[in-house]
Design a protein around this motif. Structure first.
Motif, mmCIF file in Angstrom:
data_model
loop_
_atom_site.group_PDB
_atom_site.id
_atom_site.type_symbol
_atom_site.label_atom_id
_atom_site.label_comp_id
_atom_site.label_asym_id
_atom_site.label_seq_id
_atom_site.Cartn_x
_atom_site.Cartn_y
_atom_site.Cartn_z
ATOM 1 N N ALA A 170 0.812 -1.223 0.000
ATOM 2 C CA ALA A 170 0.000 0.000 0.000
ATOM 3 C C ALA A 170 0.841 1.268 0.000
ATOM 4 O O ALA A 170 0.274 2.374 0.027
ATOM 5 C CB ALA A 170 -0.930 -0.013 1.216
ATOM 6 N N ALA A 171 2.160 1.146 -0.058
ATOM 7 C CA ALA A 171 3.050 2.308 0.036
ATOM 8 C C ALA A 171 2.733 3.421 -0.965
ATOM 9 O O ALA A 171 2.857 4.600 -0.617
ATOM 10 C CB ALA A 171 4.506 1.861 -0.110
ATOM 11 N N PRO A 172 2.330 3.123 -2.222
ATOM 12 C CA PRO A 172 2.001 4.220 -3.141
ATOM 13 C C PRO A 172 0.882 5.134 -2.638
ATOM 14 O O PRO A 172 0.754 6.264 -3.108
ATOM 15 C CB PRO A 172 1.563 3.477 -4.416
ATOM 16 N N LEU A 173 0.085 4.641 -1.694
ATOM 17 C CA LEU A 173 -1.014 5.434 -1.138
ATOM 18 C C LEU A 173 -0.779 5.745 0.339
ATOM 19 O O LEU A 173 -1.721 6.060 1.070
ATOM 20 C CB LEU A 173 -2.334 4.682 -1.297
ATOM 21 N N ALA A 174 0.483 5.688 0.766
ATOM 22 C CA ALA A 174 0.814 5.833 2.185
ATOM 23 C C ALA A 174 0.333 7.161 2.750
ATOM 24 O O ALA A 174 -0.151 7.223 3.892
ATOM 25 C CB ALA A 174 2.320 5.672 2.388
ATOM 26 N N HIS A 175 0.469 8.238 1.990
ATOM 27 C CA HIS A 175 0.059 9.561 2.495
ATOM 28 C C HIS A 175 -1.449 9.588 2.776
ATOM 29 O O HIS A 175 -1.887 10.003 3.852
ATOM 30 C CB HIS A 175 0.425 10.641 1.477
ATOM 31 N N GLU A 176 -2.241 9.138 1.802
ATOM 32 C CA GLU A 176 -3.694 9.135 1.975
ATOM 33 C C GLU A 176 -4.123 8.187 3.082
ATOM 34 O O GLU A 176 -5.001 8.513 3.887
ATOM 35 C CB GLU A 176 -4.367 8.730 0.657
ATOM 36 N N LEU A 177 -3.492 7.006 3.131
ATOM 37 C CA LEU A 177 -3.845 6.032 4.163
ATOM 38 C C LEU A 177 -3.481 6.547 5.553
ATOM 39 O O LEU A 177 -4.211 6.303 6.521
ATOM 40 C CB LEU A 177 -3.142 4.710 3.879
ATOM 41 N N GLY A 178 -2.352 7.261 5.648
ATOM 42 C CA GLY A 178 -1.974 7.846 6.927
ATOM 43 C C GLY A 178 -2.967 8.904 7.373
ATOM 44 O O GLY A 178 -3.342 8.969 8.554
ATOM 45 N N ALA A 179 -3.418 9.731 6.436
ATOM 46 C CA ALA A 179 -4.386 10.771 6.778
ATOM 47 C C ALA A 179 -5.704 10.182 7.247
ATOM 48 O O ALA A 179 -6.380 10.743 8.114
ATOM 49 C CB ALA A 179 -4.611 11.679 5.568
ATOM 50 N N LEU A 180 -6.062 9.035 6.688
ATOM 51 C CA LEU A 180 -7.312 8.368 7.064
ATOM 52 C C LEU A 180 -7.160 7.454 8.273
ATOM 53 O O LEU A 180 -8.147 6.884 8.745
ATOM 54 C CB LEU A 180 -7.836 7.540 5.883
ATOM 55 N N ARG A 181 -5.915 7.304 8.746
ATOM 56 C CA ARG A 181 -5.630 6.402 9.865
ATOM 57 C C ARG A 181 -6.169 5.003 9.580
ATOM 58 O O ARG A 181 -6.898 4.396 10.387
ATOM 59 C CB ARG A 181 -6.209 6.948 11.170
ATOM 60 N N ALA A 182 -5.792 4.494 8.431
ATOM 61 C CA ALA A 182 -6.267 3.187 7.998
ATOM 62 C C ALA A 182 -5.781 2.080 8.926
ATOM 63 O O ALA A 182 -4.687 2.155 9.497
ATOM 64 C CB ALA A 182 -5.798 2.915 6.571
ATOM 65 N N HIS A 183 -6.588 1.047 9.052
ATOM 66 C CA HIS A 183 -6.258 -0.123 9.855
ATOM 67 C C HIS A 183 -5.859 -1.263 8.913
ATOM 68 O O HIS A 183 -6.532 -1.512 7.909
ATOM 69 C CB HIS A 183 -7.451 -0.559 10.699
ATOM 70 N N TYR A 184 -4.791 -1.980 9.262
ATOM 71 C CA TYR A 184 -4.301 -3.080 8.441
ATOM 72 C C TYR A 184 -4.588 -4.400 9.142
ATOM 73 O O TYR A 184 -4.350 -4.540 10.347
ATOM 74 C CB TYR A 184 -2.802 -2.940 8.184
ATOM 75 N N HIS A 185 -5.071 -5.372 8.383
ATOM 76 C CA HIS A 185 -5.460 -6.654 8.963
ATOM 77 C C HIS A 185 -4.972 -7.803 8.087
ATOM 78 O O HIS A 185 -5.206 -7.807 6.879
ATOM 79 C CB HIS A 185 -6.984 -6.765 9.075
#
Length: 307
Positions: free
Chosen positions: A223-238
């Motif tokens: 998911a690194a190409p979307l790391a900035h957006e995922l960080g802003a959304l505080r995404a959870h990884y499972h």
């Protein structure tokens, strides 16, 4: 994550298709996209001739078309955005005709009710299933009663390029709806359903935890190409381990969806569907069929319509 410009909503005048229309209107408003509604009359394209001994007139295509327009005029009367929605009718098999319409009209998204009037007892109706299998664009199958914004979105990742696009679309929806975002991958039990070797049990008691952490690390790397957006959304990884080889990844993902209250699952679908998918079920087909949430499917970029 280009914005949508052309959305088609499938309407069969069932309660679920009204929900789909409302979701389509909400999404069109986000994107400032054009929205049209299509109703497919499930009858042959060829005008039938009345039997010689039949004493009543057979309905003509024009009569059926006018009847559909009358239904449309009374459909979702309290929906303000409906006045800007173009309505059209087609004749034929709904799943196939909607897919063809999506291709011919250059639609970015086809929105359909997950079930129709004749399939409310099933997980997903034949029209929604046909659209998911055949449409060349994104397909959103909306569950009955789900007119509200999405609150919990799951991006189902299998490390394919298509699942990266699915993750991208999940990010977009979560950002627009201020929803919780879960990035999930189901992986195999390394022992293939057999008992764990004694040497591993004794010498590596934390094997399961380490393996799960390794899969989650790979998920974050993917998911690194979307790391900035995922960080802003505080995404959870499972990382979800399968306990049974027979049940497959689909069962584990469906359990995850239920346990975490997911109301939208975003996933890639295969470039081609085969007989095994219908008899046994691919992961995507099983989720579409059995998950109790709305489904957004993403097709590989180079794909066209499926016959």
């Amino acid at each position: 994550m280009d914005r949508l410009t052309n959305i088609i909503a499938a309407v069969d005048f069932s309660p679920c298709s009204e929900v789909a229309l409302r979701q389509a209107a909400r999404i069109a408003a986000w994107n400032k996209a054009r929205l049209s509604a299509v109703h497919v009359l499930d009858i042959p394209m060829i005008q039938p001739a009345p039997p010689v001994l039949l004493s009543i007139d057979m309905p003509t295509h024009d009569m059926l078309n006018e009847d559909a327009k009358a239904h449309w005029a009374q459909f979702a009367p309290d929906m303000p955005a409906k006045k800007d929605v173009a309505f059209d009718t087609l004749f034929g098999t709904p799943g196939s005709e909607l897919a063809r319409a999506a291709e011919a009209r250059g639609a970015d998204l086809l929105v359909v009710g997950a079930v129709g009037l004749m399939s409310r007892a099933r997980g997903i109706g034949s029209t929604a299933g046909g659209c998911i299998r055949r449409a060349p664009c994104k397909v959103l199958a909306v569950r009955e009663g789900h007119t509200r914004p999405f609150s919990a979105v799951a991006a189902c990742v299998d490390f394919s390029p298509t699942s990266l696009e699915a993750l991208s679309q999940a990010v977009r929806v979560a950002a627009q709806d201020n929803a919780a975002l879960h990035v999930v991958h189901a992986y195999d039990n390394p022992w293939k359903g057999m008992s764990r070797p004694e040497s591993v049990r004794v010498n590596m008691p934390d094997f399961d935890a380490k393996m799960q952490a390794a899969v989650e690390a790979r998920l974050r790397e993917f998911a690194a190409p979307l790391a900035h957006e995922l960080g802003a959304l505080r995404a959870h990884y499972h990382a979800v381990q399968q306990t049974s080889q027979r049940e497959g990844h689909g069962k584990g993902l469906i359990s995850f969806i239920t346990q975490h209250g997911i109301d939208l699952a975003v996933l890639g679908v295969r470039s081609r569907w085969n007989v095994r998918d219908f008899l046994l079920g691919s992961t995507a087909e099983r989720i579409c069929r059995d998950a109790d949430c709305s489904i957004l499917t993403i097709r590989p970029v180079a794909d066209g319509p499926k016959e």
